[in-house]
Design a protein around this motif. Structure first.
Motif, PDB file in Angstrom:
ATOM      1  N   UNK B   5     107.235 -40.467   6.215  1.00  0.00           N
ATOM      2  CA  UNK B   5     107.089 -40.453   7.683  1.00  0.00           C
ATOM      3  C   UNK B   5     105.663 -41.005   8.139  1.00  0.00           C
ATOM      4  N   UNK B   6     104.752 -40.632   7.745  1.00  0.00           N
ATOM      5  CA  UNK B   6     103.464 -41.053   8.299  1.00  0.00           C
ATOM      6  C   UNK B   6     103.330 -42.732   7.814  1.00  0.00           C
ATOM      7  N   UNK B   7     103.798 -43.202   6.506  1.00  0.00           N
ATOM      8  CA  UNK B   7     103.706 -44.438   5.978  1.00  0.00           C
ATOM      9  C   UNK B   7     104.652 -45.401   7.019  1.00  0.00           C
ATOM     10  N   UNK B   8     105.877 -44.838   7.232  1.00  0.00           N
ATOM     11  CA  UNK B   8     106.710 -45.641   8.128  1.00  0.00           C
ATOM     12  C   UNK B   8     106.282 -45.786   9.414  1.00  0.00           C
ATOM     13  N   UNK B   9     105.638 -44.647  10.154  1.00  0.00           N
ATOM     14  CA  UNK B   9     105.093 -44.795  11.306  1.00  0.00           C
ATOM     15  C   UNK B   9     103.840 -45.922  11.392  1.00  0.00           C
ATOM     16  N   UNK B  10     103.222 -45.686  10.256  1.00  0.00           N
ATOM     17  CA  UNK B  10     102.013 -46.553  10.284  1.00  0.00           C
ATOM     18  C   UNK B  10     102.455 -48.104  10.410  1.00  0.00           C
ATOM     19  N   UNK B  11     103.327 -48.219   9.454  1.00  0.00           N
ATOM     20  CA  UNK B  11     103.989 -49.669   9.320  1.00  0.00           C
ATOM     21  C   UNK B  11     104.258 -50.147  10.773  1.00  0.00           C
ATOM     22  N   UNK B  12     104.950 -49.342  11.531  1.00  0.00           N
ATOM     23  CA  UNK B  12     105.502 -50.040  12.764  1.00  0.00           C
ATOM     24  C   UNK B  12     104.433 -49.553  13.921  1.00  0.00           C
ATOM     25  N   UNK B  13     103.395 -48.990  13.568  1.00  0.00           N
ATOM     26  CA  UNK B  13     102.220 -48.598  14.615  1.00  0.00           C
ATOM     27  C   UNK B  13     102.936 -47.986  15.893  1.00  0.00           C
ATOM     28  N   UNK B  14     103.612 -46.851  15.419  1.00  0.00           N
ATOM     29  CA  UNK B  14     104.134 -45.969  16.234  1.00  0.00           C
ATOM     30  C   UNK B  14     103.461 -44.636  16.483  1.00  0.00           C
ATOM     31  N   UNK B  15     103.597 -44.107  17.449  1.00  0.00           N
ATOM     32  CA  UNK B  15     102.538 -42.746  17.576  1.00  0.00           C
ATOM     33  C   UNK B  15     103.481 -41.595  17.172  1.00  0.00           C
ATOM     34  N   UNK B  16     102.848 -40.494  16.863  1.00  0.00           N
ATOM     35  CA  UNK B  16     103.658 -39.188  16.510  1.00  0.00           C
ATOM     36  C   UNK B  16     104.529 -38.642  17.823  1.00  0.00           C
ATOM     37  N   UNK B  17     103.743 -38.892  18.988  1.00  0.00           N
ATOM     38  CA  UNK B  17     104.537 -38.621  20.361  1.00  0.00           C
ATOM     39  C   UNK B  17     105.788 -39.463  20.381  1.00  0.00           C
ATOM     40  N   UNK B  18     105.644 -40.773  20.010  1.00  0.00           N
ATOM     41  CA  UNK B  18     106.678 -41.846  20.322  1.00  0.00           C
ATOM     42  C   UNK B  18     107.656 -41.455  19.541  1.00  0.00           C
ATOM     43  N   UNK B  19     107.516 -41.283  18.253  1.00  0.00           N
ATOM     44  CA  UNK B  19     108.617 -41.132  17.133  1.00  0.00           C
ATOM     45  C   UNK B  19     109.246 -39.753  17.732  1.00  0.00           C
ATOM     46  N   UNK B  26     109.869 -32.056  19.261  1.00  0.00           N
ATOM     47  CA  UNK B  26     108.375 -32.095  19.957  1.00  0.00           C
ATOM     48  C   UNK B  26     107.502 -32.696  18.950  1.00  0.00           C
ATOM     49  N   UNK B  27     106.022 -33.441  19.609  1.00  0.00           N
ATOM     50  CA  UNK B  27     105.178 -33.841  18.782  1.00  0.00           C
ATOM     51  C   UNK B  27     104.673 -33.061  17.597  1.00  0.00           C
ATOM     52  N   UNK B  28     104.533 -31.651  17.917  1.00  0.00           N
ATOM     53  CA  UNK B  28     104.002 -30.770  16.944  1.00  0.00           C
ATOM     54  C   UNK B  28     104.927 -30.707  15.627  1.00  0.00           C
ATOM     55  N   UNK B  29     106.356 -30.728  15.747  1.00  0.00           N
ATOM     56  CA  UNK B  29     107.401 -30.946  14.688  1.00  0.00           C
ATOM     57  C   UNK B  29     107.162 -32.086  13.769  1.00  0.00           C
ATOM     58  N   UNK B  30     106.827 -33.388  14.374  1.00  0.00           N
ATOM     59  CA  UNK B  30     106.698 -34.525  13.494  1.00  0.00           C
ATOM     60  C   UNK B  30     105.358 -34.344  12.937  1.00  0.00           C
ATOM     61  N   UNK B  31     104.358 -33.634  13.507  1.00  0.00           N
ATOM     62  CA  UNK B  31     103.132 -33.626  12.675  1.00  0.00           C
ATOM     63  C   UNK B  31     103.249 -32.599  11.624  1.00  0.00           C
TER      64      UNK B  31
END
Lengths: 66, 66
Positions: B5-19, B26-31
Motif C-alpha cells: 500500500x505504501x508503495x502504491x500510494x507513493x507512486x500516485x502521491x496520495x495521502x493516507x487520509x485520501x486513500x 479511518x486514516x488510522x486503519x490505513x496507517x
DNA sequence: CTTAAATGTAAAGTTTGTTTTACATTTGAA
DNA sequence: TTCAAATGTAAAACAAACTTTACATTTAAG
C-alpha cells in the motif's frame, strides 16, 4: 460480498470439512462463508483462492452493501 | 501478510487520509495496514486493490505466519 | 428403508479488525 | 526557519471474525 465457494467446492467434489482443514479454519467458518454470514479476512480469502487455484476476484465479489 | 500500500500510494502521491476516504475507513486503519499491524477484511482489501486498479494479489501477499 | 456422512444452525466465548480521540513527530513548501 | 500538512502512535471502546460444542436436518449410498 458474494462468493462462489459453494460452486468451486461442488466442481471439485470437496467437502466443507475438507476445505476447512485445507485452509486451516473450522467447518462452521466455511459453512458461514457459503451462507454469506460474514466477510472473511484477506488471509483466509487468499488461502481459499489459492486452494482453488484462482485469483481472489474470481471467487469473491464486492456487492452494493460493501 | 505483507502489502505494498505504501508503495502504491507513493507512486500516485496520495495521502493516507485520501486513500482512507476513498475506501471508506479511518486514516488510522490505513496507517496500521501499512505498518502491517493487522490483516484487513477481503472487502477492504478489494476496495484498496480496486482503487489502485490492481488485483488483490498484486498488493497483498501471504507470508509464512499465515 | 436404513444408516452414515454431510450440511445447517445456534449460542457463548475469544480474538482481532476498526473507530474515535488525542497528541507527538516528521516532512515539505514558503 | 517557520508553519501547516502528513504521518506515527496509543488507549479505550465497539463490531465483526472465528472457534467450540452441540444438535437437528438433509443427502446419498448400501
Amino acid at each position: 460480498m458474494k462468493n462462489t465457494i459453494h460452486v468451486e467446492r461442488a466442481i471439485r467434489r470437496i467437502t466443507q470439512a475438507d476445505l476447512a482443514a485445507a485452509v486451516g479454519v473450522s467447518r462452521q467458518t466455511i459453512n458461514a462463508l457459503e451462507a454469506a454470514k460474514y466477510v472473511p479476512s484477506v488471509v483466509l480469502a487468499m488461502k481459499i483462492a489459492n486452494y482453488f487455484e484462482k485469483p481472489v476476484e474470481a471467487i469473491f465479489e464486492l456487492g452494493e452493501e460493501d
